[in-house]
Design a protein around this motif. Structure first.
Motif, PDB file in Angstrom:
ATOM      1  N   PRO A  67       8.219  -0.564  -9.188  1.00 28.59           N
ATOM      2  CA  PRO A  67       6.760  -0.507  -9.082  1.00 28.59           C
ATOM      3  C   PRO A  67       6.029  -1.662  -9.760  1.00 28.59           C
ATOM      4  O   PRO A  67       4.998  -2.115  -9.270  1.00 28.59           O
ATOM      5  CB  PRO A  67       6.414   0.823  -9.762  1.00 28.59           C
ATOM      6  CG  PRO A  67       7.642   1.654  -9.623  1.00 28.59           C
ATOM      7  CD  PRO A  67       8.786   0.693  -9.721  1.00 28.59           C
ATOM      8  N   ASP A  68       6.549  -2.154 -10.868  1.00 24.37           N
ATOM      9  CA  ASP A  68       5.852  -3.211 -11.601  1.00 24.37           C
ATOM     10  C   ASP A  68       5.938  -4.573 -10.920  1.00 24.37           C
ATOM     11  O   ASP A  68       5.239  -5.517 -11.329  1.00 24.37           O
ATOM     12  CB  ASP A  68       6.398  -3.317 -13.026  1.00 24.37           C
ATOM     13  CG  ASP A  68       6.068  -2.098 -13.862  1.00 24.37           C
ATOM     14  OD1 ASP A  68       5.060  -1.427 -13.561  1.00 24.37           O
ATOM     15  OD2 ASP A  68       6.822  -1.798 -14.820  1.00 24.37           O
ATOM     16  N   ALA A  69       6.775  -4.687  -9.898  1.00 27.30           N
ATOM     17  CA  ALA A  69       6.897  -5.956  -9.174  1.00 27.30           C
ATOM     18  C   ALA A  69       5.755  -6.158  -8.190  1.00 27.30           C
ATOM     19  O   ALA A  69       5.552  -7.263  -7.683  1.00 27.30           O
ATOM     20  CB  ALA A  69       8.234  -6.010  -8.428  1.00 27.30           C
ATOM     21  N   LEU A  70       4.986  -5.103  -7.929  1.00 28.56           N
ATOM     22  CA  LEU A  70       3.920  -5.180  -6.932  1.00 28.56           C
ATOM     23  C   LEU A  70       2.710  -5.927  -7.484  1.00 28.56           C
ATOM     24  O   LEU A  70       2.200  -5.594  -8.553  1.00 28.56           O
ATOM     25  CB  LEU A  70       3.517  -3.760  -6.516  1.00 28.56           C
ATOM     26  CG  LEU A  70       2.517  -3.629  -5.365  1.00 28.56           C
ATOM     27  CD1 LEU A  70       3.119  -4.184  -4.079  1.00 28.56           C
ATOM     28  CD2 LEU A  70       2.128  -2.164  -5.180  1.00 28.56           C
ATOM     29  N   PHE A  96      -7.554  -5.123   0.503  1.00 28.41           N
ATOM     30  CA  PHE A  96      -7.179  -4.562  -0.798  1.00 28.41           C
ATOM     31  C   PHE A  96      -7.909  -5.318  -1.912  1.00 28.41           C
ATOM     32  O   PHE A  96      -7.381  -6.288  -2.456  1.00 28.41           O
ATOM     33  CB  PHE A  96      -5.664  -4.653  -0.987  1.00 28.41           C
ATOM     34  CG  PHE A  96      -4.876  -4.035   0.137  1.00 28.41           C
ATOM     35  CD1 PHE A  96      -4.986  -2.675   0.418  1.00 28.41           C
ATOM     36  CD2 PHE A  96      -4.032  -4.802   0.924  1.00 28.41           C
ATOM     37  CE1 PHE A  96      -4.274  -2.102   1.459  1.00 28.41           C
ATOM     38  CE2 PHE A  96      -3.310  -4.243   1.964  1.00 28.41           C
ATOM     39  CZ  PHE A  96      -3.433  -2.881   2.237  1.00 28.41           C
ATOM     40  N   PRO A  97      -9.099  -4.877  -2.254  1.00 29.54           N
ATOM     41  CA  PRO A  97      -9.870  -5.567  -3.301  1.00 29.54           C
ATOM     42  C   PRO A  97      -9.194  -5.568  -4.657  1.00 29.54           C
ATOM     43  O   PRO A  97      -9.407  -6.480  -5.452  1.00 29.54           O
ATOM     44  CB  PRO A  97     -11.186  -4.771  -3.348  1.00 29.54           C
ATOM     45  CG  PRO A  97     -11.258  -4.060  -2.042  1.00 29.54           C
ATOM     46  CD  PRO A  97      -9.849  -3.765  -1.650  1.00 29.54           C
ATOM     47  N   THR A  98      -8.393  -4.533  -4.939  1.00 30.65           N
ATOM     48  CA  THR A  98      -7.716  -4.433  -6.228  1.00 30.65           C
ATOM     49  C   THR A  98      -6.258  -4.036  -6.005  1.00 30.65           C
ATOM     50  O   THR A  98      -5.873  -3.570  -4.918  1.00 30.65           O
ATOM     51  CB  THR A  98      -8.368  -3.381  -7.139  1.00 30.65           C
ATOM     52  OG1 THR A  98      -8.130  -2.073  -6.585  1.00 30.65           O
ATOM     53  CG2 THR A  98      -9.865  -3.617  -7.267  1.00 30.65           C
ATOM     54  N   LEU A  99      -5.485  -4.172  -7.060  1.00 32.16           N
ATOM     55  CA  LEU A  99      -4.087  -3.756  -6.991  1.00 32.16           C
ATOM     56  C   LEU A  99      -3.973  -2.260  -6.721  1.00 32.16           C
ATOM     57  O   LEU A  99      -3.060  -1.820  -6.006  1.00 32.16           O
ATOM     58  CB  LEU A  99      -3.373  -4.118  -8.295  1.00 32.16           C
ATOM     59  CG  LEU A  99      -1.897  -3.710  -8.412  1.00 32.16           C
ATOM     60  CD1 LEU A  99      -1.075  -4.307  -7.279  1.00 32.16           C
ATOM     61  CD2 LEU A  99      -1.331  -4.123  -9.771  1.00 32.16           C
ATOM     62  N   ARG A 131      -1.668  -0.559  -3.953  1.00 26.89           N
ATOM     63  CA  ARG A 131      -0.698   0.448  -4.378  1.00 26.89           C
ATOM     64  C   ARG A 131      -0.883   1.742  -3.576  1.00 26.89           C
ATOM     65  O   ARG A 131       0.083   2.381  -3.161  1.00 26.89           O
ATOM     66  CB  ARG A 131      -0.867   0.684  -5.870  1.00 26.89           C
ATOM     67  CG  ARG A 131       0.302   1.361  -6.546  1.00 26.89           C
ATOM     68  CD  ARG A 131       0.014   1.504  -8.025  1.00 26.89           C
ATOM     69  NE  ARG A 131       0.229   0.283  -8.774  1.00 26.89           N
ATOM     70  CZ  ARG A 131      -0.587  -0.188  -9.697  1.00 26.89           C
ATOM     71  NH1 ARG A 131      -1.721   0.437  -9.985  1.00 26.89           N
ATOM     72  NH2 ARG A 131      -0.285  -1.297 -10.340  1.00 26.89           N
ATOM     73  N   THR A 132      -2.130   2.113  -3.340  1.00 27.01           N
ATOM     74  CA  THR A 132      -2.426   3.332  -2.585  1.00 27.01           C
ATOM     75  C   THR A 132      -1.873   3.247  -1.170  1.00 27.01           C
ATOM     76  O   THR A 132      -1.279   4.202  -0.663  1.00 27.01           O
ATOM     77  CB  THR A 132      -3.951   3.567  -2.542  1.00 27.01           C
ATOM     78  OG1 THR A 132      -4.441   3.715  -3.876  1.00 27.01           O
ATOM     79  CG2 THR A 132      -4.296   4.808  -1.740  1.00 27.01           C
ATOM     80  N   ALA A 133      -2.051   2.100  -0.528  1.00 28.69           N
ATOM     81  CA  ALA A 133      -1.559   1.930   0.839  1.00 28.69           C
ATOM     82  C   ALA A 133      -0.037   1.945   0.886  1.00 28.69           C
ATOM     83  O   ALA A 133       0.565   2.497   1.818  1.00 28.69           O
ATOM     84  CB  ALA A 133      -2.095   0.619   1.427  1.00 28.69           C
ATOM     85  N   HIS A 142       1.438   5.264 -12.011  1.00 29.46           N
ATOM     86  CA  HIS A 142       0.735   4.018 -11.722  1.00 29.46           C
ATOM     87  C   HIS A 142      -0.602   4.318 -11.043  1.00 29.46           C
ATOM     88  O   HIS A 142      -0.682   5.153 -10.138  1.00 29.46           O
ATOM     89  CB  HIS A 142       1.591   3.126 -10.830  1.00 29.46           C
ATOM     90  CG  HIS A 142       2.856   2.670 -11.483  1.00 29.46           C
ATOM     91  ND1 HIS A 142       3.975   3.472 -11.572  1.00 29.46           N
ATOM     92  CD2 HIS A 142       3.182   1.501 -12.089  1.00 29.46           C
ATOM     93  CE1 HIS A 142       4.932   2.816 -12.205  1.00 29.46           C
ATOM     94  NE2 HIS A 142       4.479   1.621 -12.532  1.00 29.46           N
ATOM     95  N   ALA A 143      -1.642   3.626 -11.462  1.00 29.30           N
ATOM     96  CA  ALA A 143      -2.998   3.896 -10.984  1.00 29.30           C
ATOM     97  C   ALA A 143      -3.122   3.651  -9.482  1.00 29.30           C
ATOM     98  O   ALA A 143      -2.699   2.615  -8.965  1.00 29.30           O
ATOM     99  CB  ALA A 143      -3.995   3.017 -11.739  1.00 29.30           C
ATOM    100  N   HIS A 144      -3.686   4.628  -8.786  1.00 26.80           N
ATOM    101  CA  HIS A 144      -4.004   4.486  -7.373  1.00 26.80           C
ATOM    102  C   HIS A 144      -5.089   5.506  -7.035  1.00 26.80           C
ATOM    103  O   HIS A 144      -5.465   6.329  -7.869  1.00 26.80           O
ATOM    104  CB  HIS A 144      -2.762   4.679  -6.501  1.00 26.80           C
ATOM    105  CG  HIS A 144      -2.142   6.041  -6.580  1.00 26.80           C
ATOM    106  ND1 HIS A 144      -1.300   6.414  -7.613  1.00 26.80           N
ATOM    107  CD2 HIS A 144      -2.255   7.132  -5.773  1.00 26.80           C
ATOM    108  CE1 HIS A 144      -0.897   7.672  -7.413  1.00 26.80           C
ATOM    109  NE2 HIS A 144      -1.481   8.134  -6.322  1.00 26.80           N
ATOM    110  N   ASP A 145      -5.571   5.464  -5.797  1.00 22.86           N
ATOM    111  CA  ASP A 145      -6.676   6.335  -5.387  1.00 22.86           C
ATOM    112  C   ASP A 145      -6.117   7.642  -4.826  1.00 22.86           C
ATOM    113  O   ASP A 145      -5.722   7.713  -3.666  1.00 22.86           O
ATOM    114  CB  ASP A 145      -7.533   5.624  -4.335  1.00 22.86           C
ATOM    115  CG  ASP A 145      -8.724   6.455  -3.892  1.00 22.86           C
ATOM    116  OD1 ASP A 145      -8.924   7.559  -4.445  1.00 22.86           O
ATOM    117  OD2 ASP A 145      -9.456   6.003  -2.997  1.00 22.86           O
TER     118      ASP A 145
END
Length: 204
Positions: free
Chosen positions: A29-32, A52-55, A59-61, A114-117
């Protein structure tokens, strides 16, 4: 720079998600990162911002696509299972385990912190559809409380999958791991009852 910008794979968003999946597969995950997916898709580092305005958006997609692949693994294993309620439920679990083994980094991303929507419509739909597979195979055993059966099966298979991808040596071989899981699954002592209506997916 103009040559890089012109190469959009016909569908830039899909190309970026595919690149993200590859990064997570190879590095966890941290490689993204947005810069890395842009480079992999052969576009400028600013090009992903439209999608994708933010990481967290990226990540969500990626997680949403993970749930679609997760569901496909379970459905494929169910289709290969003998046509009994017990074997279909076990087949879904095998698909769960095989997905975790095939995509350990993605599995970690999907179920980690990991933070996502969490409210993203695409992600919620994909997550609900994958959970519906578990609810469907649990329904014949649900009796008066579907939640008990679903949670028992989910807890067993998710915990086992986490151990399997976490480096437990006794679970390193897929055939051995699935034989071990089959014995544990039998201990749930599931008794088929009148079919119940599968419940909506819980919020994860």
């Amino acid at each position: 720079m103009s040559q890089k910008k012109s190469h959009h794979h016909g569908n830039l968003r899909a190309a970026l998600v595919d690149a993200g999946l590859a990064l997570v597969r190879d590095g966890g995950p941290d490689a993204l990162s947005i810069r890395k997916v842009a480079a992999a898709a052969n576009v400028s580092h600013a090009a992903p911002a439209h999608h994708f305005p933010t990481l967290a958006h990226l990540r969500t997609a990626v997680i949403a696509e993970g749930y679609r692949r997760f569901r496909a693994f379970m459905e494929e294993a169910i289709a290969q299972a003998p046509d009994t309620a017990h074997d279909r439920a076990l087949g879904a679990c095998f698909g769960y385990l095989r997905f975790a083994r095939a995509y350990p980094g993605l599995f970690d991303l999907m179920f980690g912190t990991h933070a996502h929507d969490h409210e993203d419509a695409e992600l919620c739909a994909a997550s609900d559809e994958s959970y519906a597979v578990l609810a469907r195979v649990s329904a014949p055993f649900a009796g008066n409380d579907p939640a008990d059966t679903e949670l028992a099966i989910w807890s067993l298979v998710h915990g086992f999958a986490s151990l399997a991808v976490g480096g437990q040596k006794m679970l390193a071989d897929q055939e051995t791991a699935e034989a071990f899981f089959t014995r544990l699954f039998a201990r749930l002592d599931l008794v088929e009852t009148a079919p119940a209506t599968p419940r909506p997916a819980p919020e994860i």
